[in-house]
Design an enzyme around this catalytic site. Structure first.
Site, PDB file in Angstrom:
ATOM      1  N   GLU A 116       0.823  -1.215   0.000  1.00 30.04           N
ATOM      2  CA  GLU A 116       0.000   0.000   0.000  1.00 30.04           C
ATOM      3  C   GLU A 116       0.859   1.269   0.000  1.00 30.04           C
ATOM      4  O   GLU A 116       0.401   2.340   0.386  1.00 30.04           O
ATOM      5  CB  GLU A 116      -0.954   0.019   1.203  1.00 30.04           C
ATOM      6  CG  GLU A 116      -1.890  -1.174   1.329  1.00 30.04           C
ATOM      7  CD  GLU A 116      -2.959  -1.293   0.232  1.00 30.04           C
ATOM      8  OE1 GLU A 116      -3.011  -0.415  -0.662  1.00 30.04           O
ATOM      9  OE2 GLU A 116      -3.721  -2.272   0.264  1.00 30.04           O
ATOM     10  N   HIS A 140      -2.646   1.686   8.476  1.00 30.81           N
ATOM     11  CA  HIS A 140      -3.730   0.900   7.881  1.00 30.81           C
ATOM     12  C   HIS A 140      -3.904  -0.375   8.693  1.00 30.81           C
ATOM     13  O   HIS A 140      -2.938  -1.106   8.922  1.00 30.81           O
ATOM     14  CB  HIS A 140      -3.382   0.557   6.426  1.00 30.81           C
ATOM     15  CG  HIS A 140      -4.291  -0.468   5.814  1.00 30.81           C
ATOM     16  ND1 HIS A 140      -5.664  -0.324   5.779  1.00 30.81           N
ATOM     17  CD2 HIS A 140      -4.019  -1.651   5.205  1.00 30.81           C
ATOM     18  CE1 HIS A 140      -6.188  -1.382   5.170  1.00 30.81           C
ATOM     19  NE2 HIS A 140      -5.221  -2.203   4.819  1.00 30.81           N
ATOM     20  N   HIS A 142      -6.805  -3.783   9.725  1.00 31.94           N
ATOM     21  CA  HIS A 142      -8.015  -4.540   9.376  1.00 31.94           C
ATOM     22  C   HIS A 142      -8.902  -4.638  10.615  1.00 31.94           C
ATOM     23  O   HIS A 142      -8.970  -5.675  11.277  1.00 31.94           O
ATOM     24  CB  HIS A 142      -7.627  -5.928   8.844  1.00 31.94           C
ATOM     25  CG  HIS A 142      -6.899  -5.889   7.530  1.00 31.94           C
ATOM     26  ND1 HIS A 142      -6.392  -7.002   6.911  1.00 31.94           N
ATOM     27  CD2 HIS A 142      -6.607  -4.855   6.694  1.00 31.94           C
ATOM     28  CE1 HIS A 142      -5.808  -6.668   5.765  1.00 31.94           C
ATOM     29  NE2 HIS A 142      -5.922  -5.360   5.619  1.00 31.94           N
ATOM     30  N   GLU A 170     -16.958  10.542  23.659  1.00 35.40           N
ATOM     31  CA  GLU A 170     -15.627  11.024  23.282  1.00 35.40           C
ATOM     32  C   GLU A 170     -15.424  11.075  21.766  1.00 35.40           C
ATOM     33  O   GLU A 170     -14.519  11.744  21.286  1.00 35.40           O
ATOM     34  CB  GLU A 170     -14.532  10.168  23.922  1.00 35.40           C
ATOM     35  CG  GLU A 170     -14.425   8.779  23.325  1.00 35.40           C
ATOM     36  CD  GLU A 170     -13.092   8.086  23.639  1.00 35.40           C
ATOM     37  OE1 GLU A 170     -13.035   6.868  23.479  1.00 35.40           O
ATOM     38  OE2 GLU A 170     -12.124   8.754  24.030  1.00 35.40           O
ATOM     39  N   HIS A 213     -12.740  -4.038   4.027  1.00 35.40           N
ATOM     40  CA  HIS A 213     -11.287  -4.195   4.068  1.00 35.40           C
ATOM     41  C   HIS A 213     -10.687  -3.662   5.382  1.00 35.40           C
ATOM     42  O   HIS A 213     -10.014  -4.400   6.083  1.00 35.40           O
ATOM     43  CB  HIS A 213     -10.666  -3.494   2.846  1.00 35.40           C
ATOM     44  CG  HIS A 213      -9.199  -3.673   2.723  1.00 35.40           C
ATOM     45  ND1 HIS A 213      -8.545  -3.762   1.517  1.00 35.40           N
ATOM     46  CD2 HIS A 213      -8.217  -3.776   3.662  1.00 35.40           C
ATOM     47  CE1 HIS A 213      -7.249  -3.935   1.712  1.00 35.40           C
ATOM     48  NE2 HIS A 213      -7.026  -3.938   3.016  1.00 35.40           N
TER      49      HIS A 213
HETATM   50  O1  2HA Z   1      -1.618  -7.162   3.294  1.00 33.71           O
HETATM   51  O2  2HA Z   1      -3.375  -4.922   4.377  1.00 33.71           O
HETATM   52  O3  2HA Z   1      -4.188  -3.810   2.138  1.00 33.71           O
HETATM   53  C1  2HA Z   1      -1.420  -5.824   3.514  1.00 33.71           C
HETATM   54  C2  2HA Z   1      -2.704  -5.130   3.396  1.00 33.71           C
HETATM   55  C3  2HA Z   1      -3.135  -4.693   2.070  1.00 33.71           C
HETATM   56 ZN    ZN Z   2      -5.288  -4.174   4.048  1.00 34.91          ZN
END
Ligand code: 2HA
Ligand code: ZN
Length: 289
Positions: A116, A140, A142, A170, A213
């Site tokens: 990414e 980032h 998940h 909050e 995602h």
């Molecule tokens: O595997 O999270 O979006 C890495 C990620 C791709």
């Molecule tokens: Zn991801």
């Protein structure tokens, strides 16, 4: 100074491990990047390699040309970062045009920066500009409950923001600008990177949800960026519980209640999130005119 002993590398490793312990980084899921300060680069410069090959970034980021980033490696597992950081993360340098990068440290067993990277660097470019240079972290993850919500809530910034705000007092204080949402897209490429950075730019969002995602967050420090991800995901967890209990609210935080928070916490909440609902007990959008 030994690169592994620097405060920013230690902070990066701790944040990555904190995210793993939250359950947000199954397998090689998620990625993290940090834009180094000039004095941090100088403190480690004698220990950087300078024979690495230049690789195309896959996006043009002249706003961060010449900068150094600490990033997770593609295919590397967050759970291994604390065990073997030098094999899992890397310091990269961006060239003078903002088109290519090269590895200056780390990934000692081979590999490349996060898949990414275009989204990270485009978001860094936007946030560096709009924050006057103070934002340095892009994260980032998940996040389980945010992902779950992206199957049942309309994919609109207004509805996600309002429902998440209602779940904990909050929330509007921690993310007063709201959250952006984009529909499902192919990850890892330029298109999703542009869609994300456009939202971060247009509405000055520090958090953008990728449907089905996960989430991207931007912030000044590791603590603030992790805290933002954590607050939004916790709020999503409460919303999942409320919806699992039947989803009808007997009482909630109302638009005027949110407005009453503004002077106390020195925040301004955009009115587009403070719509009246047909039925305040319902989860969802504004009353039909
Ligand atoms: O595997 O999270 O979006 C890495 C990620 C791709
Ligand atoms: Zn991801």
């Amino acid at each position: 100074m030994k690169i592994l002993d620097t405060k920013f590398v230690q902070g990066f490793i701790k944040m990555a491990n904190d995210g793993y312990l939250q359950g947000w980084h199954e397998r090689n899921g998620g990625n993290l990047s940090y834009r180094l300060k000039t004095d941090e680069v100088e403190s480690i410069r004698p220990r950087l390699m300078d024979h690495g090959q230049w690789h195309p970034i896959g996006a043009s980021v002249p706003g961060v040309a010449g900068e150094f980033f600490l990033v997770t490696g593609t295919g590397k597992y967050f759970r291994n970062i604390i065990v073997d950081p030098e094999a899992s993360i890397a310091i990269i340098e961006i060239d003078e045009k903002g088109e290519n990068y090269r590895i200056r440290w780390g990934l000692v067993e081979g590999g490349l920066p996060t898949s990414e990277l275009p989204t990270h660097l485009l978001n860094h470019e936007v946030k560096k500009r709009t924050s006057g240079g103070v934002h340095r972290v892009i994260y980032h993850a998940h996040t389980t409950n945010v992902i779950a919500l992206s199957f049942v809530l309309p994919l609109q910034d207004e509805i996600f923001t309002r429902e998440l705000w209602e779940m904990a007092t909050e929330c509007p204080v921690v993310f007063p600008k709201g959250v952006g949402v984009i529909g499902w897209m192919v990850p890892g490429g330029r298109d999703i990177a542009l869609a994300t950075s456009r939202l971060m730019e247009q509405h000055d969002y520090d958090a953008v949800i990728w449907a089905h995602h996960g989430m991207f967050c931007s912030g000044e420090t590791f603590d603030l960026t992790f805290g933002l991800m954590h607050t939004i995901e916790k709020s999503a967890e409460i919303l999942v519980k409320v919806m699992s209990m039947g989803g009808r609210k007997l009482q909630t935080i109302r638009p005027d209640d949110f407005r009453a928070l503004e002077p106390q916490f020195h925040i301004e909440l955009p009115e587009r999130f403070l719509y009246e609902k047909e039925d305040p007990a319902e989860i969802g959008g504004p009353a039909k005119a």
